[in-house]
Design a protein around this motif. Sequence first.
Motif, PDB file in Angstrom:
ATOM      1  N   MET A  15       0.860  -1.179   0.000  1.00 29.44           N
ATOM      2  CA  MET A  15       0.000   0.000   0.000  1.00 29.44           C
ATOM      3  C   MET A  15       0.893   1.226   0.000  1.00 29.44           C
ATOM      4  O   MET A  15       1.862   1.288   0.750  1.00 29.44           O
ATOM      5  CB  MET A  15      -0.906  -0.004   1.215  1.00 29.44           C
ATOM      6  N   MET A  16       0.554   2.191  -0.854  1.00 31.00           N
ATOM      7  CA  MET A  16       1.409   3.362  -1.037  1.00 31.00           C
ATOM      8  C   MET A  16       0.697   4.655  -0.689  1.00 31.00           C
ATOM      9  O   MET A  16      -0.466   4.824  -1.013  1.00 31.00           O
ATOM     10  CB  MET A  16       1.864   3.427  -2.492  1.00 31.00           C
ATOM     11  N   ASP A  17       1.443   5.545  -0.053  1.00 29.97           N
ATOM     12  CA  ASP A  17       1.005   6.910   0.207  1.00 29.97           C
ATOM     13  C   ASP A  17       1.794   7.781  -0.762  1.00 29.97           C
ATOM     14  O   ASP A  17       3.005   7.911  -0.632  1.00 29.97           O
ATOM     15  CB  ASP A  17       1.297   7.272   1.659  1.00 29.97           C
ATOM     16  N   ILE A  18       1.111   8.342  -1.734  1.00 32.99           N
ATOM     17  CA  ILE A  18       1.783   9.114  -2.792  1.00 32.99           C
ATOM     18  C   ILE A  18       1.376  10.572  -2.672  1.00 32.99           C
ATOM     19  O   ILE A  18       0.205  10.883  -2.480  1.00 32.99           O
ATOM     20  CB  ILE A  18       1.429   8.539  -4.173  1.00 32.99           C
ATOM     21  N   GLN A  19       2.342  11.469  -2.787  1.00 34.37           N
ATOM     22  CA  GLN A  19       2.110  12.898  -2.655  1.00 34.37           C
ATOM     23  C   GLN A  19       2.136  13.583  -4.026  1.00 34.37           C
ATOM     24  O   GLN A  19       3.208  13.927  -4.529  1.00 34.37           O
ATOM     25  CB  GLN A  19       3.171  13.540  -1.750  1.00 34.37           C
ATOM     26  N   PRO A  20       0.975  13.817  -4.625  1.00 33.09           N
ATOM     27  CA  PRO A  20       0.919  14.466  -5.938  1.00 33.09           C
ATOM     28  C   PRO A  20       1.504  15.870  -5.964  1.00 33.09           C
ATOM     29  O   PRO A  20       1.906  16.349  -7.025  1.00 33.09           O
ATOM     30  CB  PRO A  20      -0.571  14.494  -6.269  1.00 33.09           C
ATOM     31  N   LEU A  39      11.056   9.369 -16.712  1.00 38.05           N
ATOM     32  CA  LEU A  39      10.016   9.656 -15.729  1.00 38.05           C
ATOM     33  C   LEU A  39       8.728   8.888 -16.027  1.00 38.05           C
ATOM     34  O   LEU A  39       7.684   9.180 -15.466  1.00 38.05           O
ATOM     35  CB  LEU A  39       9.727  11.160 -15.677  1.00 38.05           C
ATOM     36  N   ARG A  40       8.809   7.889 -16.884  1.00 43.70           N
ATOM     37  CA  ARG A  40       7.627   7.113 -17.268  1.00 43.70           C
ATOM     38  C   ARG A  40       6.878   6.577 -16.061  1.00 43.70           C
ATOM     39  O   ARG A  40       5.660   6.540 -16.025  1.00 43.70           O
ATOM     40  CB  ARG A  40       8.031   5.962 -18.202  1.00 43.70           C
ATOM     41  N   TYR A  41       7.570   6.138 -15.041  1.00 45.52           N
ATOM     42  CA  TYR A  41       6.921   5.553 -13.870  1.00 45.52           C
ATOM     43  C   TYR A  41       7.079   6.433 -12.631  1.00 45.52           C
ATOM     44  O   TYR A  41       7.124   5.936 -11.514  1.00 45.52           O
ATOM     45  CB  TYR A  41       7.427   4.121 -13.636  1.00 45.52           C
ATOM     46  N   PHE A  42       7.117   7.745 -12.837  1.00 44.29           N
ATOM     47  CA  PHE A  42       7.079   8.682 -11.713  1.00 44.29           C
ATOM     48  C   PHE A  42       5.615   8.888 -11.348  1.00 44.29           C
ATOM     49  O   PHE A  42       4.834   9.382 -12.132  1.00 44.29           O
ATOM     50  CB  PHE A  42       7.741  10.014 -12.087  1.00 44.29           C
ATOM     51  N   GLN A  43       5.230   8.436 -10.186  1.00 42.88           N
ATOM     52  CA  GLN A  43       3.849   8.445  -9.725  1.00 42.88           C
ATOM     53  C   GLN A  43       2.909   7.818 -10.768  1.00 42.88           C
ATOM     54  O   GLN A  43       1.997   8.463 -11.275  1.00 42.88           O
ATOM     55  CB  GLN A  43       3.406   9.857  -9.347  1.00 42.88           C
ATOM     56  N   PRO A  44       3.106   6.531 -11.067  1.00 40.46           N
ATOM     57  CA  PRO A  44       2.314   5.848 -12.093  1.00 40.46           C
ATOM     58  C   PRO A  44       0.946   5.393 -11.571  1.00 40.46           C
ATOM     59  O   PRO A  44       0.650   4.195 -11.482  1.00 40.46           O
ATOM     60  CB  PRO A  44       3.198   4.660 -12.450  1.00 40.46           C
ATOM     61  N   LEU A  45       0.113   6.344 -11.237  1.00 37.39           N
ATOM     62  CA  LEU A  45      -1.128   6.016 -10.531  1.00 37.39           C
ATOM     63  C   LEU A  45      -2.063   5.126 -11.315  1.00 37.39           C
ATOM     64  O   LEU A  45      -2.606   4.164 -10.768  1.00 37.39           O
ATOM     65  CB  LEU A  45      -1.835   7.299 -10.104  1.00 37.39           C
ATOM     66  N   ARG A  46      -2.289   5.419 -12.569  1.00 37.02           N
ATOM     67  CA  ARG A  46      -3.207   4.567 -13.342  1.00 37.02           C
ATOM     68  C   ARG A  46      -2.670   3.137 -13.410  1.00 37.02           C
ATOM     69  O   ARG A  46      -3.414   2.178 -13.226  1.00 37.02           O
ATOM     70  CB  ARG A  46      -3.433   5.127 -14.736  1.00 37.02           C
ATOM     71  N   SER A  47      -1.378   2.989 -13.670  1.00 38.21           N
ATOM     72  CA  SER A  47      -0.789   1.649 -13.733  1.00 38.21           C
ATOM     73  C   SER A  47      -0.938   0.921 -12.409  1.00 38.21           C
ATOM     74  O   SER A  47      -1.286  -0.266 -12.378  1.00 38.21           O
ATOM     75  CB  SER A  47       0.695   1.725 -14.116  1.00 38.21           C
ATOM     76  N   LEU A  48      -0.677   1.610 -11.308  1.00 34.03           N
ATOM     77  CA  LEU A  48      -0.799   0.978  -9.996  1.00 34.03           C
ATOM     78  C   LEU A  48      -2.221   0.520  -9.730  1.00 34.03           C
ATOM     79  O   LEU A  48      -2.446  -0.625  -9.331  1.00 34.03           O
ATOM     80  CB  LEU A  48      -0.352   1.952  -8.900  1.00 34.03           C
ATOM     81  N   GLU A  98      -0.786   9.227 -19.842  1.00 29.24           N
ATOM     82  CA  GLU A  98      -1.365   7.883 -19.758  1.00 29.24           C
ATOM     83  C   GLU A  98      -1.514   7.423 -18.301  1.00 29.24           C
ATOM     84  O   GLU A  98      -2.211   6.452 -18.026  1.00 29.24           O
ATOM     85  CB  GLU A  98      -0.534   6.873 -20.565  1.00 29.24           C
ATOM     86  N   GLU A  99      -0.883   8.123 -17.368  1.00 30.14           N
ATOM     87  CA  GLU A  99      -0.996   7.794 -15.945  1.00 30.14           C
ATOM     88  C   GLU A  99      -2.038   8.651 -15.229  1.00 30.14           C
ATOM     89  O   GLU A  99      -2.204   8.548 -14.016  1.00 30.14           O
ATOM     90  CB  GLU A  99       0.361   7.925 -15.256  1.00 30.14           C
ATOM     91  N   ALA A 100      -2.746   9.517 -15.954  1.00 33.75           N
ATOM     92  CA  ALA A 100      -3.769  10.371 -15.343  1.00 33.75           C
ATOM     93  C   ALA A 100      -4.928   9.531 -14.826  1.00 33.75           C
ATOM     94  O   ALA A 100      -5.245   8.469 -15.366  1.00 33.75           O
ATOM     95  CB  ALA A 100      -4.276  11.386 -16.362  1.00 33.75           C
ATOM     96  N   LEU A 101      -5.547  10.019 -13.771  1.00 33.62           N
ATOM     97  CA  LEU A 101      -6.731   9.369 -13.219  1.00 33.62           C
ATOM     98  C   LEU A 101      -7.982  10.099 -13.681  1.00 33.62           C
ATOM     99  O   LEU A 101      -7.953  11.291 -13.949  1.00 33.62           O
ATOM    100  CB  LEU A 101      -6.685   9.388 -11.683  1.00 33.62           C
ATOM    101  N   THR A 102      -9.073   9.383 -13.728  1.00 34.25           N
ATOM    102  CA  THR A 102     -10.369  10.013 -13.952  1.00 34.25           C
ATOM    103  C   THR A 102     -10.730  10.793 -12.691  1.00 34.25           C
ATOM    104  O   THR A 102     -10.141  10.591 -11.620  1.00 34.25           O
ATOM    105  CB  THR A 102     -11.466   8.965 -14.218  1.00 34.25           C
ATOM    106  N   ARG A 103     -11.725  11.629 -12.798  1.00 39.01           N
ATOM    107  CA  ARG A 103     -12.180  12.367 -11.621  1.00 39.01           C
ATOM    108  C   ARG A 103     -12.653  11.405 -10.526  1.00 39.01           C
ATOM    109  O   ARG A 103     -12.372  11.605  -9.350  1.00 39.01           O
ATOM    110  CB  ARG A 103     -13.296  13.330 -12.003  1.00 39.01           C
TER     111      ARG A 103
END
Length: 163
Positions: A15-20, A39-48, A98-103
Amino acid sequence: MSRDAVREAARLGVMMDIQPAWLYLDTRTLAKQFGYDRLRYFQPLRSLLDAGAIAGGGSDHMQKIGSMRSVNPYNPFLGMATVISRKAKGYEGRLHPEEALTRERAIRFYTINNAQVLRCEHKLGSLEPGKLADLIVLDSDLLTCPKIRSPKHKSCGLIWAAN
């Protein structure tokens, strides 16, 4: 991170705590130092999240001097705008959109996902009978408002109040 690290994190139940806010603040400098491709996998939220990992949005903040004025801003609407847009301060374009999240996913990232990271999802993180809740009052629907505005402004005309 890497593609393999994303898969392994999900497999292991990490489990990760990520600071946008750091994506928002540091992308320009990191892109200069490492280049866009690294930086392809810098905060890869969608992939995670697609892989089944649990990641919650945090701020890494220690002093309450103002949600946008502090060295590391802790305003959750800045974090949500950043994970939705993948835009950063002083950086042209978007960092790996490509790593963006939906609302919807951005809201979950800051609510139920954080409750899961804290192992408190049974009492926090969603609006259900018997659970605790903070209150936010919005003048617009975050899911349908025309645009998430610049983090310098209130997103969708938000008024944020936390207990």
